[in-house]
Design an enzyme around this catalytic site. Structure first.
Site, PDB file in Angstrom:
ATOM      1  N   ALA A  10      46.338  58.872   3.776  1.00 56.98           N
ATOM      2  CA  ALA A  10      45.453  58.120   2.875  1.00 56.98           C
ATOM      3  C   ALA A  10      46.102  56.800   2.469  1.00 56.98           C
ATOM      4  CB  ALA A  10      45.137  58.951   1.638  1.00 56.98           C
ATOM      5  N   GLY A  11      47.437  56.767   2.436  1.00 60.91           N
ATOM      6  CA  GLY A  11      48.150  55.537   2.084  1.00 60.91           C
ATOM      7  C   GLY A  11      47.900  54.447   3.111  1.00 60.91           C
ATOM      8  N   ASP A  70      50.851  50.866  16.422  1.00 63.96           N
ATOM      9  CA  ASP A  70      52.162  51.422  16.739  1.00 63.96           C
ATOM     10  C   ASP A  70      53.186  50.379  16.327  1.00 63.96           C
ATOM     11  OD1 ASP A  70      53.854  53.468  17.688  1.00 63.96           O
ATOM     12  OD2 ASP A  70      54.209  52.349  19.526  1.00 63.96           O
ATOM     13  N   PHE A 154      60.108  53.060   3.633  1.00 61.26           N
ATOM     14  CA  PHE A 154      60.437  54.209   4.469  1.00 61.26           C
ATOM     15  C   PHE A 154      61.189  53.694   5.695  1.00 61.26           C
ATOM     16  CE2 PHE A 154      57.547  53.690   8.115  1.00 61.26           C
ATOM     17  CZ  PHE A 154      56.747  52.670   7.646  1.00 61.26           C
ATOM     18  N   ASP A 157      63.675  50.517   6.349  1.00 58.94           N
ATOM     19  CA  ASP A 157      63.610  49.540   5.251  1.00 58.94           C
ATOM     20  C   ASP A 157      64.945  49.377   4.503  1.00 58.94           C
ATOM     21  OD1 ASP A 157      61.030  48.726   5.701  1.00 58.94           O
ATOM     22  OD2 ASP A 157      60.120  50.055   4.217  1.00 58.94           O
ATOM     23  N   ARG A 183      52.995  44.643   9.929  1.00 56.42           N
ATOM     24  CA  ARG A 183      51.625  45.173   9.886  1.00 56.42           C
ATOM     25  C   ARG A 183      50.685  44.157   9.235  1.00 56.42           C
ATOM     26  NH1 ARG A 183      53.299  50.039  10.146  1.00 56.42           N
ATOM     27  NH2 ARG A 183      54.443  49.844   8.199  1.00 56.42           N
TER      28      ARG A 183
HETATM   29  P1  IMP Z   1      54.673  53.953  13.197  1.00 56.97           P
HETATM   30  O1  IMP Z   1      54.271  53.558  14.578  1.00 56.97           O
HETATM   31  O2  IMP Z   1      54.075  53.064  12.153  1.00 56.97           O
HETATM   32  O3  IMP Z   1      54.494  55.419  12.933  1.00 56.97           O
HETATM   33  O4  IMP Z   1      56.261  53.677  13.095  1.00 56.97           O
HETATM   34  C1  IMP Z   1      57.203  54.316  13.962  1.00 56.97           C
HETATM   35  C2  IMP Z   1      58.603  54.234  13.363  1.00 56.97           C
HETATM   36  O5  IMP Z   1      59.030  52.870  13.279  1.00 56.97           O
HETATM   37  C3  IMP Z   1      58.710  54.773  11.946  1.00 56.97           C
HETATM   38  O6  IMP Z   1      58.954  56.164  11.947  1.00 56.97           O
HETATM   39  C4  IMP Z   1      59.910  53.997  11.402  1.00 56.97           C
HETATM   40  O7  IMP Z   1      61.112  54.587  11.834  1.00 56.97           O
HETATM   41  C5  IMP Z   1      59.772  52.646  12.088  1.00 56.97           C
HETATM   42  N1  IMP Z   1      58.982  51.721  11.243  1.00 56.97           N
HETATM   43  C6  IMP Z   1      57.716  51.253  11.490  1.00 56.97           C
HETATM   44  N2  IMP Z   1      57.290  50.442  10.499  1.00 56.97           N
HETATM   45  C7  IMP Z   1      58.295  50.419   9.594  1.00 56.97           C
HETATM   46  C8  IMP Z   1      58.444  49.765   8.325  1.00 56.97           C
HETATM   47  O8  IMP Z   1      57.553  49.061   7.805  1.00 56.97           O
HETATM   48  N3  IMP Z   1      59.626  49.968   7.698  1.00 56.97           N
HETATM   49  C9  IMP Z   1      60.614  50.739   8.205  1.00 56.97           C
HETATM   50  N4  IMP Z   1      60.532  51.379   9.362  1.00 56.97           N
HETATM   51  C10 IMP Z   1      59.387  51.221  10.064  1.00 56.97           C
END
Ligand code: IMP
Length: 200
Positions: A10-11, A70, A154, A157, A183
């Site tokens: 939801a976030g 992704d 997370f 970061d 993003r």
């Molecule tokens: P996802 O594709 O957004 O699920 O990101 C895959 C992985 O990339 C995550 O589990 C994090 O390890 C890393 N990651 C993606 N976006 C971020 C962010 O904004 N901050 C920190 N790590 C990120």
């Protein structure tokens, strides 16, 4: 236009609602609102490939337009690793803490000026038949610190110091992150593409 966001989170839905607020008449839903659960194996070697795969496979099951993203971290001194393997960098059962520990270990002999890196995000929107409607990518440049710092965010970061700052992303917090993140930048490029799709 109704678009399903390929997440149960939801976030993430709230984040996209804010990032895409300038697209008139857009209604976003998450996987939580559809009965089916879809397990997509993200095994492509690019962020775009994985986002496309996720969007296409989910659209085929739910029969409505789908947005998938992704993202991950690319570290120059590691030839772009962990990249698409960011979530599972430390192997089976990886956590944010073990991934960060592995990254620090890999970079222990790398000088400050060579610790450049970026977060990268690809967003793909497909129609209910899986045809690509829009694709956008964004990056947030920075460098990898020497120890985890900060409690926000997370993933990587606590180690990532964005360009123009001395604090980590985890110290800076959500307001700054939402302005400079990979993003946010990809979504900003997506907005005009989605607006154009809605014009008759
Ligand atoms: P996802 O594709 O957004 O699920 O990101 C895959 C992985 O990339 C995550 O589990 C994090 O390890 C890393 N990651 C993606 N976006 C971020 C962010 O904004 N901050 C920190 N790590 C990120």
């Amino acid at each position: 236009m109704r678009i399903l966001i390929a997440t149960m989170n939801a976030g993430k839905l709230r984040e996209y609602e804010r990032l895409l607020a300038d697209v008139p008449g857009l209604e976003l839903e998450t996987m939580a609102s559809v009965a089916e659960s879809v397990d997509v194996i993200e095994d492509c070697d690019t962020f775009v490939g994985n986002a496309k795969k996720k969007a296409t496979e989910i659209a085929a099951v739910v029969g409505m337009p789908c947005l998938a993203d992704d993202s991950g971290l690319e570290v120059d001194a590691l030839g772009g690793q962990p990249g698409v393997r960011s979530a599972r960098y430390a192997g089976q059962g990886a956590t944010d803490a073990t991934n960060n520990a592995k990254l620090l270990d890999e970079l222990r002999d790398v000088a400050d000026e060579s610790r450049t890196a970026r977060f990268h995000c690809a967003i793909v929107v497909v129609d209910s038949d899986g045809h690509e409607l829009a694709l956008a990518e964004g990056a947030c440049e920075g460098r990898i610190g020497r120890e985890p710092k900060g409690a926000h965010g997370f993933g990587y970061d606590p180690l990532f110091i964005p360009e123009g700052f001395t604090e980590t992303m985890a110290e800076l917090g959500p307001e700054t992150k939402n302005e400079i993140s990979h993003r946010a930048k990809a979504a900003a490029k997506l907005v005009p593409l989605l607006r154009r799709l809605q014009q008759p």
